[in-house]
Enzyme design. Sequence first.
Site, PDB file in Angstrom:
ATOM      1  N   PHE A   1       0.842  -1.203   0.000  1.00 52.54           N
ATOM      2  CA  PHE A   1       0.000   0.000   0.000  1.00 52.54           C
ATOM      3  C   PHE A   1       0.872   1.245   0.000  1.00 52.54           C
ATOM      4  O   PHE A   1       1.730   1.421   0.868  1.00 52.54           O
ATOM      5  CB  PHE A   1      -0.923   0.021   1.222  1.00 52.54           C
ATOM      6  CG  PHE A   1      -1.821   1.228   1.278  1.00 52.54           C
ATOM      7  CD1 PHE A   1      -2.931   1.318   0.458  1.00 52.54           C
ATOM      8  CD2 PHE A   1      -1.552   2.279   2.154  1.00 52.54           C
ATOM      9  CE1 PHE A   1      -3.766   2.426   0.498  1.00 52.54           C
ATOM     10  CE2 PHE A   1      -2.379   3.396   2.202  1.00 52.54           C
ATOM     11  CZ  PHE A   1      -3.487   3.469   1.371  1.00 52.54           C
ATOM     12  N   TYR A  40       0.939   5.577  -0.208  1.00 49.85           N
ATOM     13  CA  TYR A  40       0.119   6.756   0.061  1.00 49.85           C
ATOM     14  C   TYR A  40       0.824   8.053  -0.343  1.00 49.85           C
ATOM     15  O   TYR A  40       0.245   9.127  -0.282  1.00 49.85           O
ATOM     16  CB  TYR A  40      -0.252   6.819   1.550  1.00 49.85           C
ATOM     17  CG  TYR A  40       0.940   6.687   2.467  1.00 49.85           C
ATOM     18  CD1 TYR A  40       1.670   7.806   2.852  1.00 49.85           C
ATOM     19  CD2 TYR A  40       1.348   5.439   2.928  1.00 49.85           C
ATOM     20  CE1 TYR A  40       2.773   7.687   3.681  1.00 49.85           C
ATOM     21  CE2 TYR A  40       2.454   5.312   3.758  1.00 49.85           C
ATOM     22  CZ  TYR A  40       3.159   6.431   4.134  1.00 49.85           C
ATOM     23  OH  TYR A  40       4.256   6.311   4.951  1.00 49.85           O
ATOM     24  N   GLY A  41       2.103   7.940  -0.748  1.00 46.51           N
ATOM     25  CA  GLY A  41       2.876   9.102  -1.185  1.00 46.51           C
ATOM     26  C   GLY A  41       3.538   8.793  -2.508  1.00 46.51           C
ATOM     27  O   GLY A  41       2.886   8.354  -3.451  1.00 46.51           O
ATOM     28  N   SER A  42       4.850   8.974  -2.566  1.00 46.77           N
ATOM     29  CA  SER A  42       5.552   8.802  -3.841  1.00 46.77           C
ATOM     30  C   SER A  42       5.485   7.378  -4.378  1.00 46.77           C
ATOM     31  O   SER A  42       5.627   7.162  -5.587  1.00 46.77           O
ATOM     32  CB  SER A  42       7.018   9.231  -3.699  1.00 46.77           C
ATOM     33  OG  SER A  42       7.681   8.442  -2.730  1.00 46.77           O
ATOM     34  N   GLU A  63      12.735   3.074   2.132  1.00 48.93           N
ATOM     35  CA  GLU A  63      11.912   3.743   3.140  1.00 48.93           C
ATOM     36  C   GLU A  63      12.574   3.861   4.506  1.00 48.93           C
ATOM     37  O   GLU A  63      12.129   4.653   5.338  1.00 48.93           O
ATOM     38  CB  GLU A  63      10.575   2.996   3.299  1.00 48.93           C
ATOM     39  CG  GLU A  63       9.763   2.884   2.014  1.00 48.93           C
ATOM     40  CD  GLU A  63       9.290   4.237   1.504  1.00 48.93           C
ATOM     41  OE1 GLU A  63       9.133   5.172   2.322  1.00 48.93           O
ATOM     42  OE2 GLU A  63       9.075   4.362   0.283  1.00 48.93           O
TER      43      GLU A  63
END
Length: 205
Positions: free
Chosen positions: A20, A22-24, A97
């Site tokens: 999942f 939600y940004g880049s 990340e």
Amino acid sequence: MRASGQAEAASPATGDLWVFGYGSLMWRPGFSFLERQNGLVRGWRRSLCVYSWVHRGTQERPGLVLGLDRGGACHGAAFRVAGEDREATIAYLREREQVTSVYLEKYVRVLLWEGAVVTALTYVADRRHPQYAGALDREDLLRLTATAKGRSGPNAEYILNTVAHLEEVGIKDPTLEWLAAKLRSRGRKEKAAGEPDGARKSAMS
């Protein structure tokens, strides 16, 4: 014991992997996938709650990047990765990340827009980490992102790209949209202030 920042919730160890973003990750996943669907995660919200010391700022002049923080809900993108690529994909995501270990791996339930529910790997903000910024007011968001710059470029560029891509997939985020509008206005003013008087007069004629 699991390594710091690695997955704290169980997920099937075999078969396809869902991720999942939600940004880049939504528009620049960086890994191969079989399908992509829009999805919704409940209990977590998209937030500029992480100080960036590397990619969009420095420790002396930190920027802000997105994290998943507790509470609310978040629309994003769910990617299905072939089982044979599971380990390589997780290794890639950890390298990408967890540069400073500000994110924790977590498996969350994602409601896909087609109606199915899947368990997906994602990265949430670690509230115990010194880079956790918490809930900042809008003026602080603007102050930090307007001038910060890191290894991957200006923080303002990150915000503008994020909003543009969210708009492309129909996701509304009022705080990010407000911030993007302020950054665009600031950029126009700075550009105008840097132009010679003749150029400004010519543009106005």
